[in-house]
Scaffold this motif. Structure first.
Motif, PDB file in Angstrom:
ATOM      1  N   THR A 538       0.844  -0.935  -0.051  1.00 29.65           N
ATOM      2  CA  THR A 538       0.097  -0.004  -0.037  1.00 29.65           C
ATOM      3  C   THR A 538       0.859   1.189  -0.046  1.00 29.65           C
ATOM      4  N   PHE A 539       1.809   1.218  -0.866  1.00 30.55           N
ATOM      5  CA  PHE A 539       2.628   2.524  -0.917  1.00 30.55           C
ATOM      6  C   PHE A 539       1.683   3.828  -1.139  1.00 30.55           C
ATOM      7  N   PRO A 540       2.090   4.802  -0.622  1.00 29.84           N
ATOM      8  CA  PRO A 540       3.466   5.007   0.392  1.00 29.84           C
ATOM      9  C   PRO A 540       3.046   4.857   1.679  1.00 29.84           C
ATOM     10  N   TYR A 541       2.143   4.028   2.217  1.00 27.08           N
ATOM     11  CA  TYR A 541       1.653   3.500   3.585  1.00 27.08           C
ATOM     12  C   TYR A 541       2.525   2.566   4.113  1.00 27.08           C
ATOM     13  N   CYS A 542       3.534   2.078   3.489  1.00 27.51           N
ATOM     14  CA  CYS A 542       4.106   0.812   3.787  1.00 27.51           C
ATOM     15  C   CYS A 542       4.538   0.833   5.118  1.00 27.51           C
ATOM     16  N   HIS A 543       4.337  -0.312   5.632  1.00 29.31           N
ATOM     17  CA  HIS A 543       4.443  -0.400   7.389  1.00 29.31           C
ATOM     18  C   HIS A 543       4.327  -1.920   7.595  1.00 29.31           C
ATOM     19  N   CYS A 544       5.601  -2.503   8.283  1.00 31.27           N
ATOM     20  CA  CYS A 544       5.560  -3.760   8.818  1.00 31.27           C
ATOM     21  C   CYS A 544       6.662  -3.995   9.802  1.00 31.27           C
ATOM     22  N   ARG A 545       6.645  -4.939  10.762  1.00 33.40           N
ATOM     23  CA  ARG A 545       7.518  -5.160  11.724  1.00 33.40           C
ATOM     24  C   ARG A 545       7.831  -6.531  11.591  1.00 33.40           C
ATOM     25  N   ASP A 546       9.240  -6.867  11.852  1.00 37.20           N
ATOM     26  CA  ASP A 546       9.740  -8.275  11.642  1.00 37.20           C
ATOM     27  C   ASP A 546       9.120  -9.032  12.846  1.00 37.20           C
ATOM     28  N   PRO A 547       8.167  -9.867  12.454  1.00 34.73           N
ATOM     29  CA  PRO A 547       7.412 -10.926  13.333  1.00 34.73           C
ATOM     30  C   PRO A 547       8.413 -11.514  14.488  1.00 34.73           C
ATOM     31  N   VAL A 548       9.587 -11.788  13.938  1.00 36.00           N
ATOM     32  CA  VAL A 548      10.514 -12.547  14.750  1.00 36.00           C
ATOM     33  C   VAL A 548      10.976 -11.733  15.873  1.00 36.00           C
ATOM     34  N   TYR A 549      11.041 -10.292  15.922  1.00 37.90           N
ATOM     35  CA  TYR A 549      11.349  -9.519  16.811  1.00 37.90           C
ATOM     36  C   TYR A 549      10.284  -8.771  17.353  1.00 37.90           C
ATOM     37  N   THR A 550       9.052  -8.934  17.303  1.00 33.97           N
ATOM     38  CA  THR A 550       7.747  -8.102  17.839  1.00 33.97           C
ATOM     39  C   THR A 550       8.058  -7.956  19.102  1.00 33.97           C
ATOM     40  N   SER A 551       8.426  -8.527  19.947  1.00 36.51           N
ATOM     41  CA  SER A 551       8.569  -8.148  21.397  1.00 36.51           C
ATOM     42  C   SER A 551       9.229  -7.006  21.450  1.00 36.51           C
ATOM     43  N   LEU A 552      10.162  -6.576  20.711  1.00 38.46           N
ATOM     44  CA  LEU A 552      11.088  -5.191  20.840  1.00 38.46           C
ATOM     45  C   LEU A 552      10.216  -3.948  20.448  1.00 38.46           C
ATOM     46  N   HIS A 553       9.022  -4.056  20.045  1.00 41.35           N
ATOM     47  CA  HIS A 553       8.195  -2.904  19.468  1.00 41.35           C
ATOM     48  C   HIS A 553       7.240  -2.843  20.203  1.00 41.35           C
TER      49      HIS A 553
END
Length: 553
Positions: A538-553
């Motif tokens: 959905t550019f320019p609304y690109c957004h995701c977080r690495d699921p392996v490190y979700t606890s860091l966010h």
């Protein structure tokens, strides 16, 4: 120690994985290889190379247990060509990776340039010999060529079984808080141009609204686009640099966008740990390249390192990087890999002496006694890098400064350093020759420093009118004068002979270089919309977080 460049070391590594190491009594296991590459780390930034105010106990310990290279030369003074040489063992100019213009590195993750797919890399050599290979951290050698997901430049297409990290590089735009969007602030000199071009486009729009007979819809659209759109696109690209370029990939997948640098160093260590655990289980020899984002800006050292160093955020970055090096060495010990692992620590180029933080604080490296820094291909501060090699049972600890000409730290490697160019930066700028115990260096050109400094604003260039050409060239004996403060008289007969010998070597090298399409032509450097990654589509609304490190966010 006589000069040994990154290219020579890479050739040694290629031989190391190509041949089986034989002892007098038995056939040894294939040695593991751990390459640790810092980003923009200056020669004088670590303790074992002369720094007594920044704490680097792990790197210092590595030097005590191995060999310290006091004259190791990077293949270029900036990231992209230097890293290409480290992976291929070849001068970047031989395959289009030595740019001849102002832009000398990959700038956009969606550009078409990068390490040519037909280049044979250290990773490919290792795989042919049964090694498991991984590159973790910074890549900066391109992703796609013509279509999205062709991945022609990607690490997995260049000999690596596993990749995790930033395919571009760490940029200040990726910082959080008030330091975001640093590039567009740094481009303030273009503000007037942008506003004027938008204003002209607005005038044409107003004329159209006023029903001026001489300007029809087609002419209006053409003129409005001509004057307004380029500036608007320019503004959008740099205003959203963090979104466009701050992507994290695991293998071919974009797993985070934009990157969150908080705790990222610990993430890289964890990725390295997982790779080593797999090799501990399956027993395969490995080539692991840990390519840190540090100490390139943006600064992102976290607790307990933030605020600990005497040198502000830059010192904090060095100390966190030293911790990460220690963690990798500790893992080798825990998994009983140490005795059969060749460890090589280096930097891609010298410290960035002009780097200034958002609030005017200095955030660049220190290159010790050597003049200049990153971007200055003729100056040792830009290309002489802190380098250490450790290989228990093969490298005698502390032997670095007194290796005879033909004694090398890797068995089976018998190239004579004297037959290989010791300076692999563009030879139109500088060249070097070893005669007996002396090392003579010639400058055909040098950077145009700002008066009273040894820098050029943000970074020095290496071409055209932004450098000073010397005729006759400048001559130094860097064995006796490593800081290059005492200019030798080129009119002396002995020195004239040296210069003629250097001219001979330069011409011989130039004649051996075949034409190759440049990876830094303008069309390959520009961002291509169809190559732009967007993890959620959905550019320019690109957004995701690495699921392996979700606890860091």
């Amino acid at each position: 120690m006589h000069p040994v460049g990154m290219i020579i070391v890479t050739l040694a590594l290629l031989l190391l994985v190509e041949v089986q190491i034989e002892s007098a009594e038995s056939h040894q296991k294939s040695p593991n290889i751990l390459l640790i590459v810092a980003d923009d780390l200056g020669y004088g930034d670590v303790g074992c190379f002369g720094n007594d105010t920044v704490h680097t106990p792990n790197i210092d310990k590595l030097a005590e247990e191995g060999v310290k290279f006091t004259h190791n030369i990077a293949a270029a003074s900036v990231c992209t060509p230097s890293r290409a040489a480290l992976l291929t063992g070849r001068h970047p100019i031989r395959y289009g990776m030595m740019p001849g213009n102002f832009i000398r590195v990959n700038v956009f993750s969606s550009s078409m340039n990068g390490l040519p797919p037909d280049e044979f890399t250290l990773g490919e050599m290792a795989k042919e010999q049964g090694y498991s290979t991984a590159l973790i951290g910074k890549w900066h050698l391109g992703i796609n060529c013509l279509t999205y997901e062709d991945n022609c430049h990607h690490p997995l297409k260049q000999g690596f079984d596993y990749y995790y990290g930033l395919p571009l590089t760490n940029l200040r735009d990726f910082a959080t808080g008030t330091e975001k969007h640093y590039v567009i602030r740094g481009l303030s000199e273009y503000t007037e141009l942008i506003l004027v071009s938008i204003a002209i486009g607005g005038v044409f729009f107003a004329l159209y609204l006023l029903k001026m007979e001489w300007i029809g819809p087609v002419v209006f659209l053409f003129l409005a686009l001509l004057f307004s759109m380029p500036s608007m696109v320019f503004f959008f690209l740099f205003r959203n640099f963090h979104l466009i370029n701050g992507i994290v990939m695991r293998n071919f997948d974009v797993v985070e966008q934009p990157v969150d640098l908080e705790g990222f160093t610990a993430r890289l260590v964890n990725e390295g740990k997982n790779f080593l655990l797999q090799r501990h289980r399956d027993g395969r020899p490995f080539l692991l390249i840990m390519s840190w984002l540090q100490v390139h800006t943006a600064m992102h050292a976290g607790p307990p390192f933030k605020g600990r160093s005497k040198h502000g955020s830059y010192g904090d970055e060095i100390e966190e990087m030293d911790w990460s090096v220690g963690e990798m060495l500790k893992l080798l010990d825990e998994m009983e890999f140490t005795d059969n692992t060749f460890v090589y620590f280096t930097s891609d180029n010298g410290g960035h002496v002009e780097e200034i933080g958002f609030h005017g604080n200095r955030e660049g490296g220190w290159n010790g006694i050597f003049r200049g820094g990153k971007g200055q291909g003729a100056m040792d501060g830009g290309i002489r890098v802190p380098t250490i090699a450790r290989y228990p049972g093969v490298v005698k600890p502390g032997s670095g400064d007194r290796l005879p000409d033909k004694q090398y730290f890797l068995p089976g490697f018998e190239r004579d350093v004297k037959t290989y160019p010791s300076y692999s930066v563009p030879l139109i700028l500088v060249c070097c020759v070893i005669l007996g115990e002396d090392v003579y260096k010639v400058h055909f050109a040098s950077p145009r420093w700002h008066p009273g400094t040894e820098g050029c604003g943000f970074i020095c260039g290496c071409h055209g009118s932004i450098i000073t050409w010397h005729d006759p060239p400048l001559l130094f004996n860097i064995q006796k004068d490593p800081s290059e403060r005492h200019l030798l008289d080129v009119n002396e007969p002995k020195h004239q002979e040296i210069i003629q010998e250097i001219y001979h070597r330069v011409n011989k090298f130039k004649s051996s270089v075949e034409d190759h399409p440049s990876e830094f032509c303008i069309w390959k450097l520009l961002p291509m919309p169809w190559l732009q990654a967007c993890c959620n589509g959905t550019f320019p609304y690109c957004h995701c977080r690495d699921p392996v490190y979700t606890s860091l966010h």
